[in-house]
Motif scaffolding. Structure first.
Motif, PDB file in Angstrom:
ATOM      1  N   VAL A 266       0.302   4.161  -2.720  1.00 31.13           N
ATOM      2  CA  VAL A 266      -0.253   5.446  -2.292  1.00 31.13           C
ATOM      3  C   VAL A 266       0.693   6.575  -2.636  1.00 31.13           C
ATOM      4  N   PHE A 267       1.980   6.343  -2.406  1.00 33.52           N
ATOM      5  CA  PHE A 267       2.954   7.406  -2.591  1.00 33.52           C
ATOM      6  C   PHE A 267       3.057   7.826  -4.054  1.00 33.52           C
TER       7      PHE A 267
ATOM      8  N   MET B  35       0.984   7.156  -6.541  1.00 33.32           N
ATOM      9  CA  MET B  35      -0.288   7.644  -7.044  1.00 33.32           C
ATOM     10  C   MET B  35      -0.462   9.119  -6.693  1.00 33.32           C
TER      11      MET B  35
ATOM     12  N   ILE C 179       0.809  -1.214   0.000  1.00 30.95           N
ATOM     13  CA  ILE C 179       0.000   0.000   0.000  1.00 30.95           C
ATOM     14  C   ILE C 179       0.849   1.273   0.000  1.00 30.95           C
ATOM     15  N   TRP C 180       1.973   1.246   0.651  1.00 37.34           N
ATOM     16  CA  TRP C 180       2.764   2.481   0.770  1.00 37.34           C
ATOM     17  C   TRP C 180       3.289   2.987  -0.567  1.00 37.34           C
TER      18      TRP C 180
END
Lengths: 262, 333
Positions: A10-11, A13, A6-7
């Protein structure tokens, strides 16, 4: 596993999105800012151009001149005649002499625009040579107030009316300077919306009343009422856009004009 | 620093607040698009009933308008600026006729933009507040702030990591709003409509709206512009929320204060024309999108640049206050 995936997702994106948003943000500032600086120059250019064009005189100076907004222009008329042509048809059958009309109305004009148009030299000749000048103006001044809510409506109405009255007085004075003998005819406003809002009808009537007061202060100016004509006949007299008059609506205005002026 | 930010993002994600926001969005977007579809259908039905059973024929109306405009632009008395704006309308109408699209049909592209235009002053800021309000105050009420601050990291780094995480999540939230509103409304309307041309770039000349310098862009470009403005507004709201969250040690009071400010600010706008000071309040300036649409009532001294500057000043000030307060705060939990 979830935490590891996820990190970076998210970053990156948010990184891509932020780039898009920042460029879009700058673009929207540019879109609304560039014209703020450009416009005054354009305006100056166009105003300095005008007097030169003013030497152009319309080839055939005519008897009837129509000034004003879309109603003067004849928007909505199925046969594209408008008030002027329809009035001509009426009087040309009565007497033998053929008359012509010139229409310099511009749809969407407000009283401010008309004042500017009168000021520009190119139209002086047609105003000076006309026998009958038909003016239709004010509908767009008033109609713009539709965007107001009830709180600000009265205030905005007062302001618009005041400006309109000033413009109207100026118009009559200016036309009289150029042409002291012509018959002037001002087309009153009708209410295109069926009686849903009595408050707005009241404002419209007040508007007409004030127009009338100013128009009647000039001896050879006539006010042509249309409110009464349209009141019970909106279905017949309005065109498909439910705002402008239809062919028969224009016909009725022309007949009323004939009745008042002759 | 990066690992701190990463940790903060995980905290936000694990709190399942994103899930709540997405759910809220889903509910509202579906309700609104259904409502729009419904009112569109009833308008058409009413129109058909009024005109005596004749099927609603938009094409005839549009063609009439188009012919009308073309005829008018031939008129030599029309000023150049008016002609240019007419030409743009002709282009626009031509698109509708050629592609056989009714200009008033609701499309997904129109809906996403409308959703932002309606929501930018209250609904979307509220979502940001939900996301951000307990960022710091929650650490106080759960007393985890002690653990956080006893690490060998300066306080400002802790707050900065929280802020970066908040910015990242806000960016993603804006993206989620655009995706959700587009997809859900597409389900209802069955039309994308992103290639449709649209007029923008209205300017204020002497207090009047001027359309002479408008430009024609596609709806997709327009949507990007609108969402960029929304993103900026969201960042500002996030910064202000962070400040409140630092000052108030209680999440629910933080949410309460911000809601009161947002809703109270709407009322304050009534005095906008008389009371100069109101123009510098952040809520008054949130509605950035209206400067692009050309359908707003201009207020003296307010333009896109003014609003952006005012909002930036609010954001910078709140950041300064939050860092100053957070650095000196006594931790008594």
């Amino acid at each position: 596993m979830y935490k590891k995936v996820i990190w970076p997702l998210v970053f990156f994106m948010s990184l891509v999105l932020a780039t898009v948003f920042i460029s879009g943000f700058i673009a929207s500032i540019v879109v609304s800012k560039s014209e703020e600086t450009n416009y005054p120059e354009e305006q100056m250019e166009s105003s300095s151009d005008r007097p030169e064009e003013g030497e152009r005189i319309p080839e055939d100076s005519s008897d009837i001149l129509i000034l004003g907004d879309s109603i003067g222009f004849g928007v909505g008329d199925e046969e594209n005649l408008g008030i002027g042509e329809r009035y001509l048809d009426l009087i040309n059958t009565e007497d033998e002499k053929e008359r012509t009309s010139t229409n310099i109305s511009v749809p969407s004009f407000e009283s401010d625009d008309l004042v500017n148009l009168i000021k520009s030299a190119e139209n002086e000749a047609s105003i000076a040579s006309a026998n009958l000048i038909i003016v239709s103006i004010g509908g767009n001044d008033l109609n713009r107030l539709d965007y107001e809510d009830n709180v600000t409506l009265t205030l905005a109405f007062e302001k618009a009316l005041k400006k309109y009255k000033g413009n109207l007085e100026f118009l009559i004075k200016e036309i009289r300077n150029l042409n002291p003998d012509a018959q002037l005819a001002f087309i009153g406003l009708y209410d295109p919306y069926s009686k849903k809002e009595p408050e707005k009808t009241r404002l419209l009537l007040e508007w007409n009343y004030e127009t009338r007061l100013i128009v009647e202060s000039d001896v050879k100016s006539a006010y042509i009422p249309t409110y009464e004509l349209f009141k019970y006949h909106l279905d017949d007299y309005l065109s498909v856009d439910e705002f402008h008059p239809s062919g028969s609506g224009y016909q009725v205005i022309a007949e009323e004009l004939d009745r008042v002026v002759n | 620093m990066i690992s701190l930010t990463q940790n903060e993002i995980l905290k936000i994600l694990l709190k399942k607040k994103m899930l709540l926001i997405v759910l809220l969005l889903l509910i509202f977007v579906s309700l609104l698009s259904y409502g729009q579809k419904y009112s569109y259908d009833t308008t058409i039905q009413k129109f058909e009933a009024e005109s005596g059973g004749i099927a609603y024929d938009w094409k005839a109306l549009t063609t009439q308008r188009l012919n009308d405009l073309e005829e008018r632009s031939q008129n030599e008395f029309i000023p150049e600026e008016v002609r240019a704006s007419m030409d743009r309308e002709i282009q626009q109408l031509n698109y509708f006729v050629e592609n056989d699209i009714n200009p008033i049909t609701p499309t997904a592209a129109k809906f996403t933009v409308q959703f932002v235009e309606q929501g930018i002053t209250l609904f979307i800021p509220l979502l940001i507040v939900i996301l951000a309000a307990d960022l710091v105050s929650n650490e106080f009420s759960k007393k985890t702030i002690k653990i956080l601050l006893t690490r060998a990291v300066p306080r400002w780094k802790v707050l900065l990591s929280k802020y970066s995480a908040l910015i990242i999540m806000t960016t993603i939230l804006v993206f989620i709003v655009s995706i959700l509103s587009t997809l859900v409304s597409y389900l209802f309307f069955q039309q994308w409509g992103f290639s449709e041309p649209i007029v923008t770039g209205f300017t204020l000349i002497e207090g009047e709206l001027n359309s002479s310098s408008t430009i024609l862009i596609s709806r997709f470009q327009y949507t990007v512009l609108i969402y960029s403005l929304l993103w900026f507004v969201s960042i500002v709201i996030a910064s202000i929320t962070l400040m409140i969250s630092v000052i108030v040690e209680n999440s629910s009071s933080a949410i309460g204060i911000l809601m009161a400010a947002l809703i109270g600010g709407q009322f304050l706008q009534f005095f906008l024309s008389e009371w100069e000071l109101v123009k510098y309040f952040f809520v008054t300036n949130l509605d950035l999108t209206r400067y692009l649409t050309g359908s707003y009532q201009p207020i003296e001294g307010m333009s896109l640049n003014f609003s952006i500057l005012t909002l930036s000043a609010w954001a910078v000030l709140s950041l300064i206050v939050s860092f100053a307060v957070f650095n000196r705060k006594d931790i008594l939990v």
